[in-house]
Design an enzyme around this catalytic site. Structure first.
Site, mmCIF file in Angstrom:
data_model
loop_
_atom_site.group_PDB
_atom_site.id
_atom_site.type_symbol
_atom_site.label_atom_id
_atom_site.label_comp_id
_atom_site.label_asym_id
_atom_site.label_seq_id
_atom_site.Cartn_x
_atom_site.Cartn_y
_atom_site.Cartn_z
ATOM 1 N N ARG A 178 10.967 28.871 8.348
ATOM 2 C CA ARG A 178 9.570 28.693 8.655
ATOM 3 C C ARG A 178 9.302 29.364 9.931
ATOM 4 O O ARG A 178 8.229 29.653 10.212
ATOM 5 C CB ARG A 178 9.263 27.270 8.757
ATOM 6 C CG ARG A 178 9.299 26.385 7.573
ATOM 7 C CD ARG A 178 9.324 25.072 7.735
ATOM 8 N NE ARG A 178 8.268 24.345 8.436
ATOM 9 C CZ ARG A 178 7.131 24.111 8.030
ATOM 10 N NH1 ARG A 178 7.086 23.805 6.559
ATOM 11 N NH2 ARG A 178 6.328 23.524 8.645
ATOM 12 N N ARG A 182 9.498 38.288 15.894
ATOM 13 C CA ARG A 182 8.693 39.699 15.753
ATOM 14 C C ARG A 182 8.910 40.162 17.076
ATOM 15 O O ARG A 182 9.114 39.596 18.205
ATOM 16 C CB ARG A 182 7.246 39.321 15.379
ATOM 17 C CG ARG A 182 6.406 38.206 15.941
ATOM 18 C CD ARG A 182 5.147 37.942 15.785
ATOM 19 N NE ARG A 182 4.929 37.094 14.590
ATOM 20 C CZ ARG A 182 3.995 36.027 14.876
ATOM 21 N NH1 ARG A 182 3.603 35.500 16.137
ATOM 22 N NH2 ARG A 182 3.767 35.028 14.231
ATOM 23 N N ARG A 255 12.852 11.281 7.543
ATOM 24 C CA ARG A 255 12.418 11.432 8.864
ATOM 25 C C ARG A 255 11.244 10.987 9.257
ATOM 26 O O ARG A 255 10.306 11.151 8.319
ATOM 27 C CB ARG A 255 12.700 12.575 9.538
ATOM 28 C CG ARG A 255 14.276 13.250 9.439
ATOM 29 C CD ARG A 255 15.221 12.511 10.292
ATOM 30 N NE ARG A 255 15.155 12.548 11.656
ATOM 31 C CZ ARG A 255 15.881 11.764 12.371
ATOM 32 N NH1 ARG A 255 16.762 10.955 11.866
ATOM 33 N NH2 ARG A 255 15.782 11.884 13.796
ATOM 34 N N ARG A 286 8.586 16.590 21.428
ATOM 35 C CA ARG A 286 7.415 17.603 21.688
ATOM 36 C C ARG A 286 6.551 16.681 22.436
ATOM 37 O O ARG A 286 6.246 15.460 22.178
ATOM 38 C CB ARG A 286 6.659 18.380 20.914
ATOM 39 C CG ARG A 286 6.386 17.959 19.304
ATOM 40 C CD ARG A 286 6.112 18.998 18.400
ATOM 41 N NE ARG A 286 5.804 18.308 16.954
ATOM 42 C CZ ARG A 286 5.725 18.701 15.851
ATOM 43 N NH1 ARG A 286 5.931 20.210 15.941
ATOM 44 N NH2 ARG A 286 5.693 18.322 14.792
ATOM 45 N N GLU A 311 6.363 12.599 20.828
ATOM 46 C CA GLU A 311 6.851 12.410 19.727
ATOM 47 C C GLU A 311 8.372 12.246 19.764
ATOM 48 O O GLU A 311 9.218 13.113 20.295
ATOM 49 C CB GLU A 311 6.508 13.616 18.533
ATOM 50 C CG GLU A 311 5.403 13.869 18.473
ATOM 51 C CD GLU A 311 5.252 14.885 17.291
ATOM 52 O OE1 GLU A 311 4.155 15.542 17.133
ATOM 53 O OE2 GLU A 311 6.282 15.182 16.682
ATOM 54 N N TYR A 359 8.923 19.585 1.647
ATOM 55 C CA TYR A 359 8.384 19.921 2.877
ATOM 56 C C TYR A 359 7.172 20.650 2.769
ATOM 57 O O TYR A 359 7.173 21.758 3.167
ATOM 58 C CB TYR A 359 9.489 20.402 3.578
ATOM 59 C CG TYR A 359 9.090 20.531 5.210
ATOM 60 C CD1 TYR A 359 7.998 20.029 5.868
ATOM 61 C CD2 TYR A 359 10.209 21.206 6.067
ATOM 62 C CE1 TYR A 359 7.859 20.288 7.257
ATOM 63 C CE2 TYR A 359 9.912 21.214 7.506
ATOM 64 C CZ TYR A 359 8.924 20.726 7.938
ATOM 65 O OH TYR A 359 8.628 21.015 9.300
ATOM 66 N N ASP A 361 3.237 21.931 3.526
ATOM 67 C CA ASP A 361 2.209 22.005 4.420
ATOM 68 C C ASP A 361 1.016 21.671 3.814
ATOM 69 O O ASP A 361 0.757 21.720 2.503
ATOM 70 C CB ASP A 361 1.954 23.495 5.061
ATOM 71 C CG ASP A 361 3.290 23.906 5.769
ATOM 72 O OD1 ASP A 361 3.792 22.965 6.430
ATOM 73 O OD2 ASP A 361 3.401 24.969 6.019
#
Ligand code: UDP
Length: 374
Positions: A178, A182, A255, A286, A311, A359, A361
Site C-alpha cells: 500500500r 517514488r 486489530r 500516530r 492512536e 482490508y 478502503d
C-alpha cells in the site's frame, strides 16, 4: 414482509447499499447497534472541528464512477494526505519519496537515491536468491526488497509491529504494498487521481446516503435475530462474519484501535493532520490533529483550540470495536470456512471490511456496491 431489505450496519457499506437499493425502489430498514450512523467514518463536532471518532478517514480513488458518485452527494475539499513520520525526534516525509531519501541519506538527485536504495536492497536480494525465492514471503522481506534496510528499520519495522502486534516476519507482504515509493519530491501519500474530505465532515455523506430511509440506532441484531429476519425478504450484513455464524469454527482475529483524545488550548499543535511515530519506544502509532482535514493555510488560526487523538493499536477482544482484519494464513483459512456458509445463503449479502474480512478502503466499498446486483 414489511421490507425488501434489512440492512444490518449503518456504516459506509450498509448506507451505500441502502442508497442504491432505494434508488431501485426497494424498501429498506437499517439497524445499527451503535447510537449513531456512519460506522467508523462517524465524526463528532468539537468546537467546530470534525473529530474522526474512529480514526482518520481520507477519501481517495482513481475510479471516476466512484468519485462522481460521492460528489453527486456532497462536496469534497482539496485535502491531500501528506503524513510526517517522527522517529526518535527526527522528522521524515511520507510516503517514501525524494524528500524522505534526502532526510535519510542526504541524497539530492533521483540517480543518487536509486543507487542508495539499490545498495540497501542487496542483502535481502542476495538472501532470496540463495534460498531460491522469487517473491517476498512476508512483510519484512517485502519491505527490505522494496526500500532496503535503513528505511525498513526507521520507518516501517516499529510502526508495523506496533500496529499489528506481530513481527514483520509473520505478516503478509501485501500490507506494505500500500505504501508508494517514488523518485520525485512529492509527499502526497496516495497515488490516486482523486482525493479529499467531504466539506462539513463524513456525517454529511452518510446522512445523504440514508436520507428518507427508516434507521434504528442502538439496536443489536443478535439480541433478537429471528424477529429482525422476519421483517425483510433479503438481508445485508456488514458486521463480523464469524459472529453471524455464531463463531462455530472459532474466532477470527482483528486489530482494534484505542484513541486518547485531547483538547489543546492552541490553534496548531503539530502543523499536520497525521504524524506517525515509527519507533517502538513511543507506545502510540500516530497522532491525528483533526482540524487540518478541513482548515488549510492560515484558516487553521480561525479556531483558537485544537483536538488531537493518539492512536494505540491493540488486539481485539469481545466488547471492543474491530478495525482491521488480520489477513494471515490462519485467519484466511478460518474465513474461507465462514465464506462457504455465507455462499449457502443467497438471500443475504455479506459486504464490508468485517463481513468479507478484507482490508478495504472506502472507495473499494463504494465501487463494490455500485456494481452489486440489487
Ligand atoms: N506503515 C509503516 N510506516 C508508516 C505508515 C505505514 O510501516 O509510517 C505500514 C504499516 O505496515 C501499515 C501499512 O504501512 O500497516 C499501511 O499503512 P496505512 O497508513 O496505509 O494504513 P491505514 O491508514 O489503513 O491504517
Amino acid at each position: 414482509m414489511k421490507y425488501d431489505y434489512l440492512i444490518i450496519g449503518a456504516g459506509l457499506a450498509g448506507a451505500t447499499f441502502t442508497f442504491m437499493a432505494r434508488r431501485k425502489g426497494k424498501k429498506c430498514l437499517v439497524i445499527d447497534k451503535r447510537p449513531h450512523t456512519g460506522g467508523n467514518i462517524y465524526c463528532s463536532s468539537v468546537e467546530n472541528i470534525n473529530v474522526h471518532k474512529y480514526g482518520a478517514h481520507i477519501f481517495h480513488t482513481s475510479d471516476k464512477e466512484v468519485w462522481d458518485f460521492v460528489n453527486s452527494l456532497v462536496e469534497f475539499n482539496r485535502y491531500t494526505n501528506s503524513p510526517v513520520a517522527n522517529y526518535n525526534g527526527r522528522l521524515y516525509n511520507l510516503p517514501f519519496n525524494m524528500n524522505t531519501f534526502y532526510q535519510m541519506w542526504g541524497v539530492k538527485t533521483p540517480e543518487e537515491a536509486s543507487a542508495m536504495i539499490e545498495s540497501q536492497k542487496q542483502d535481502i536480494l542476495h538472501k532470496m536468491r540463495k534460498d531460491n525465492i522469487n517473491e517476498p514471503r512476508n512483510l519484512e522481506e517485502q519491505a527490505l526488497a522494496l526500500v532496503g534496510k535503513d528505511i525498513y528499520e526507521t520507518l516501517i519495522k516499529g510502526y508495523t509491529e506496533k500496529q499489528w502486534g506481530r513481527e514483520c516476519k509473520d505478516l503478509p507482504a501485501f500490507i506494505i504494498k500500500r505504501l508508494p515509493i517514488r523518485l520525485v519530491f512529492d509527499n502526497n501519500y496516495f497515488n490516486d487521481k482523486y482525493q479529499g474530505i467531504p466539506i462539513g465532515g463524513y456525517n454529511k455523506l452518510i446522512d445523504k446516503l440514508l436520507e428518507g430511509v427508516e434507521v434504528k440506532t442502538g439496536v443489536d441484531y443478535f439480541s433478537d435475530r429471528g424477529w429482525w429476519d422476519s421483517l425483510a425478504g433479503k438481508k445485508v450484513f456488514t458486521g463480523k462474519i464469524d459472529e453471524y455464524f455464531g463463531y462455530r469454527f472459532g474466532h477470527l482475529e482483528y486489530r482494534t484501535v484505542r484513541f486518547e483524545e485531547e483538547l489543546h488550548e492552541c490553534s496548531n499543535y503539530q502543523g499536520n493532520a497525521v504524524v506517525n511515530y515509527t519507533s517502538r519506544d513511543v507506545p502510540y502509532t500516530r497522532v491525528i490533529e483533526h482540524k487540518h482535514f478541513e482548515y488549510f493555510g492560515n484558516d487553521v488560526e480561525k479556531i483558537p483550540v485544537t483536538v488531537i487523538s493518539k492512536e494505540y493499536s491493540t488486539e481485539w477482544r469481545q466488547g471492543m470495536e474491530p478495525y482491521y482484519p488480520i489477513n494471515d494464513e490462519k485467519n484466511g483459512r478460518l474465513y474461507s470456512q465462514y465464506r462457504e456458509l455465507a455462499d449457502m445463503e443467497p438471500d443475504t449479502v455479506f459486504i464490508g471490511r468485517l463481513a468479507e474480512y478484507r482490508y478495504y478502503d472506502m472507495h473499494h466499498i463504494i465501487g463494490k456496491v455500485l456494481k452489486a446486483d440489487i
